[in-house]
Scaffold this motif. Sequence first.
Motif, PDB file in Angstrom:
ATOM      1  N   THR A 253       0.871  42.453 -21.182  1.00  0.00           N
ATOM      2  CA  THR A 253       1.480  43.208 -20.088  1.00  0.00           C
ATOM      3  C   THR A 253       2.678  42.440 -19.536  1.00  0.00           C
ATOM      4  N   TYR A 254       3.748  43.154 -19.269  1.00  0.00           N
ATOM      5  CA  TYR A 254       4.950  42.580 -18.659  1.00  0.00           C
ATOM      6  C   TYR A 254       4.993  42.987 -17.189  1.00  0.00           C
ATOM      7  N   PHE A 255       5.462  42.086 -16.352  1.00  0.00           N
ATOM      8  CA  PHE A 255       5.469  42.298 -14.915  1.00  0.00           C
ATOM      9  C   PHE A 255       6.898  42.319 -14.382  1.00  0.00           C
ATOM     10  N   SER A 256       7.176  43.320 -13.581  1.00  0.00           N
ATOM     11  CA  SER A 256       8.498  43.414 -12.958  1.00  0.00           C
ATOM     12  C   SER A 256       8.504  42.624 -11.653  1.00  0.00           C
ATOM     13  N   TYR A 257       9.696  42.284 -11.208  1.00  0.00           N
ATOM     14  CA  TYR A 257       9.871  41.431 -10.031  1.00  0.00           C
ATOM     15  C   TYR A 257      10.731  42.157  -9.008  1.00  0.00           C
ATOM     16  N   SER A 258      10.168  42.371  -7.834  1.00  0.00           N
ATOM     17  CA  SER A 258      10.893  43.018  -6.736  1.00  0.00           C
ATOM     18  C   SER A 258      10.821  42.110  -5.516  1.00  0.00           C
ATOM     19  N   PRO A 259      11.802  41.210  -5.345  1.00  0.00           N
ATOM     20  CA  PRO A 259      11.741  40.242  -4.249  1.00  0.00           C
ATOM     21  C   PRO A 259      11.772  40.911  -2.882  1.00  0.00           C
ATOM     22  N   ILE A 260      10.957  40.398  -1.982  1.00  0.00           N
ATOM     23  CA  ILE A 260      10.918  40.934  -0.618  1.00  0.00           C
ATOM     24  C   ILE A 260      12.259  40.715   0.068  1.00  0.00           C
ATOM     25  N   ASP A 261      12.803  39.508  -0.110  1.00  0.00           N
ATOM     26  CA  ASP A 261      14.135  39.199   0.406  1.00  0.00           C
ATOM     27  C   ASP A 261      15.120  39.303  -0.755  1.00  0.00           C
ATOM     28  N   PRO A 262      16.080  40.217  -0.696  1.00  0.00           N
ATOM     29  CA  PRO A 262      17.022  40.422  -1.811  1.00  0.00           C
ATOM     30  C   PRO A 262      17.650  39.119  -2.271  1.00  0.00           C
ATOM     31  N   ILE A 263      17.681  38.934  -3.579  1.00  0.00           N
ATOM     32  CA  ILE A 263      18.236  37.719  -4.150  1.00  0.00           C
ATOM     33  C   ILE A 263      18.834  38.043  -5.515  1.00  0.00           C
ATOM     34  N   LYS A 264      19.955  37.455  -5.836  1.00  0.00           N
ATOM     35  CA  LYS A 264      20.594  37.691  -7.119  1.00  0.00           C
ATOM     36  C   LYS A 264      19.840  36.945  -8.218  1.00  0.00           C
ATOM     37  N   ASP A 314      -4.518  51.684 -25.720  1.00  0.00           N
ATOM     38  CA  ASP A 314      -4.103  52.234 -24.430  1.00  0.00           C
ATOM     39  C   ASP A 314      -2.964  51.361 -23.912  1.00  0.00           C
ATOM     40  N   TYR A 315      -1.767  51.930 -23.867  1.00  0.00           N
ATOM     41  CA  TYR A 315      -0.599  51.166 -23.461  1.00  0.00           C
ATOM     42  C   TYR A 315      -0.410  51.105 -21.943  1.00  0.00           C
ATOM     43  N   ALA A 316      -1.278  51.748 -21.192  1.00  0.00           N
ATOM     44  CA  ALA A 316      -1.105  51.777 -19.744  1.00  0.00           C
ATOM     45  C   ALA A 316      -1.054  50.357 -19.182  1.00  0.00           C
ATOM     46  N   ALA A 317      -0.026  50.075 -18.424  1.00  0.00           N
ATOM     47  CA  ALA A 317       0.096  48.767 -17.777  1.00  0.00           C
ATOM     48  C   ALA A 317      -0.747  48.773 -16.511  1.00  0.00           C
ATOM     49  N   ASN A 318      -1.528  47.728 -16.308  1.00  0.00           N
ATOM     50  CA  ASN A 318      -2.351  47.651 -15.104  1.00  0.00           C
ATOM     51  C   ASN A 318      -2.280  46.246 -14.515  1.00  0.00           C
ATOM     52  N   ASP A 319      -2.771  46.136 -13.281  1.00  0.00           N
ATOM     53  CA  ASP A 319      -2.686  44.874 -12.539  1.00  0.00           C
ATOM     54  C   ASP A 319      -3.921  43.997 -12.716  1.00  0.00           C
ATOM     55  N   LYS A 320      -4.710  44.264 -13.754  1.00  0.00           N
ATOM     56  CA  LYS A 320      -5.958  43.528 -13.973  1.00  0.00           C
ATOM     57  C   LYS A 320      -5.739  42.019 -13.998  1.00  0.00           C
ATOM     58  N   ASN A 321      -4.694  41.592 -14.676  1.00  0.00           N
ATOM     59  CA  ASN A 321      -4.422  40.157 -14.807  1.00  0.00           C
ATOM     60  C   ASN A 321      -3.272  39.688 -13.920  1.00  0.00           C
ATOM     61  N   LEU A 322      -2.982  40.464 -12.879  1.00  0.00           N
ATOM     62  CA  LEU A 322      -1.829  40.149 -12.037  1.00  0.00           C
ATOM     63  C   LEU A 322      -1.958  38.774 -11.371  1.00  0.00           C
ATOM     64  N   GLU A 339       2.821  39.656  -4.052  1.00  0.00           N
ATOM     65  CA  GLU A 339       3.184  41.051  -3.776  1.00  0.00           C
ATOM     66  C   GLU A 339       4.553  41.434  -4.348  1.00  0.00           C
ATOM     67  N   GLU A 340       5.296  40.461  -4.876  1.00  0.00           N
ATOM     68  CA  GLU A 340       6.590  40.761  -5.488  1.00  0.00           C
ATOM     69  C   GLU A 340       6.479  41.129  -6.965  1.00  0.00           C
ATOM     70  N   LEU A 341       5.270  41.025  -7.492  1.00  0.00           N
ATOM     71  CA  LEU A 341       5.027  41.335  -8.899  1.00  0.00           C
ATOM     72  C   LEU A 341       4.256  42.636  -9.051  1.00  0.00           C
ATOM     73  N   SER A 342       4.553  43.373 -10.099  1.00  0.00           N
ATOM     74  CA  SER A 342       3.778  44.575 -10.420  1.00  0.00           C
ATOM     75  C   SER A 342       3.817  44.798 -11.925  1.00  0.00           C
ATOM     76  N   ALA A 343       2.726  45.324 -12.456  1.00  0.00           N
ATOM     77  CA  ALA A 343       2.657  45.615 -13.886  1.00  0.00           C
ATOM     78  C   ALA A 343       3.690  46.679 -14.226  1.00  0.00           C
ATOM     79  N   SER A 344       4.478  46.425 -15.276  1.00  0.00           N
ATOM     80  CA  SER A 344       5.579  47.319 -15.622  1.00  0.00           C
ATOM     81  C   SER A 344       5.324  48.083 -16.921  1.00  0.00           C
ATOM     82  N   TYR A 345       5.115  47.366 -18.002  1.00  0.00           N
ATOM     83  CA  TYR A 345       4.846  48.005 -19.287  1.00  0.00           C
ATOM     84  C   TYR A 345       4.060  47.037 -20.150  1.00  0.00           C
ATOM     85  N   SER A 346       3.584  47.514 -21.289  1.00  0.00           N
ATOM     86  CA  SER A 346       2.802  46.649 -22.161  1.00  0.00           C
ATOM     87  C   SER A 346       3.216  46.835 -23.607  1.00  0.00           C
ATOM     88  N   GLY A 347       2.906  45.839 -24.405  1.00  0.00           N
ATOM     89  CA  GLY A 347       3.104  45.912 -25.839  1.00  0.00           C
ATOM     90  C   GLY A 347       1.874  45.362 -26.531  1.00  0.00           C
TER      91      GLY A 347
END
Length: 405
Positions: A253-264, A314-322, A339-347
């Motif tokens: 599973t790949y995890f996306s990153y959404s920072p609480i405080d915007p950062i480049k 089952d390709y569904a991405a889940n937060d089981k191993n978050l 809380e800045e991480l979330s499951a995005s997609y899987s391979g």
Amino acid sequence: MLKRYQSRSFQISSATKADFSHVVIGGGIVGTAIGAELQSIEGNNVLIAEKNEHLGMETTSRNSEVIHAGIYYPKDSLKGQLCIKGKQKIYEAFEKGDFQVPLQKCGKWVVAQNDSEKEYLDKMYNFAKDLDVPVSFVPTSLGNEKLPLIRAESAILESPTTGIISAHDYTTFFLTQFELHEGTLGLKTELVDVQYDSSTPCYRLNFKESDTGNFFEITTDNLINSAGLYAQKVANMVLTPDRHFKSYFSKGTYFSYSPIDPIKTSSITDKLIYPCPNPNASSLGTHLTFDLGGQLRFGPDAQWLDIESADAIDYAANDKNLTKAYEAIASYFPKIKLEELSASYSGVRPKLYSKEDSTKKFSDFYIKEEEGFKGFVNLIGIESPGLTSSWAIADYVKNIYHGLS
């Protein structure tokens, strides 16, 4: 549905001659590259058969899109040799301007947090030098100054020839070459049975059209099994029961990153960041990569699937191993928040060995013409670095048939 490029219709050959010189089963990046290389040989008539409606819809489209340098794999292994050759072919073509595929030679840091990990990087350094792959140590003081948000307590090994590439555009590159040489493409074309006639020799292939449900048959002189997740299933259609392969799968599973405080992204890193790998390079760890648009992502984690067929994936991405992934990432990027991480997609990786065996021995690419089945080339366990190696794999398979240097 079969499509011959630059031709209005598909014509079946006479009964005394096979319909194709080569049939490639599987239209991922590796199968498409093989088809393009074989079709470039004068006199060849190649079919790529892909069961999905587009090329590269499975493993090819579900990975990190990293151009690997080749520093993890034994010198005499196919993974090591073909990764390095594949990387070189990509960069050489790009530098010549013959390769209109988006890529970036961004480099990579492998980071160590303690003395034992530093010892591992020392071994990696010597190993890479023996392979003639460029690497160097970056002083941790300089690393902390350059990338202050990245933690590297004991050592930083830099791999400057690591990069990122668009897997979709790379597949399209090979498809374009295949089209220019008038190859035949069969999308939504699923192989259901193979019969081998050793007296001819030739292969009689039965296919099913997924959209119509219709069945049809073709013949070929040579058969290439590049079916990825389904490669063991295809191999077992041909081989005798005592030589059958068992399928193993590892989901990441790949995890996306959404920072609480915007950062480049550039203020975090302009290098890919990898932790020290697991034994036998069975996993390279939950690493930090970014796409060509600069979007950060982490992964993959590793979860072995208790299934026997790729149909059950089952390709569904889940937060089981978050939480576990967060802890791994925080070891080198300590300012990240859960809380800045979330499951995005899987391979899913097609594995040659079981989970237990993969930790005991190195799992190499299996690429060979099967004894007793003339012209049948099997490709099993083509996982990472398959994307990087694809062009070199295609050359390797072409050489099996044509003995080219």
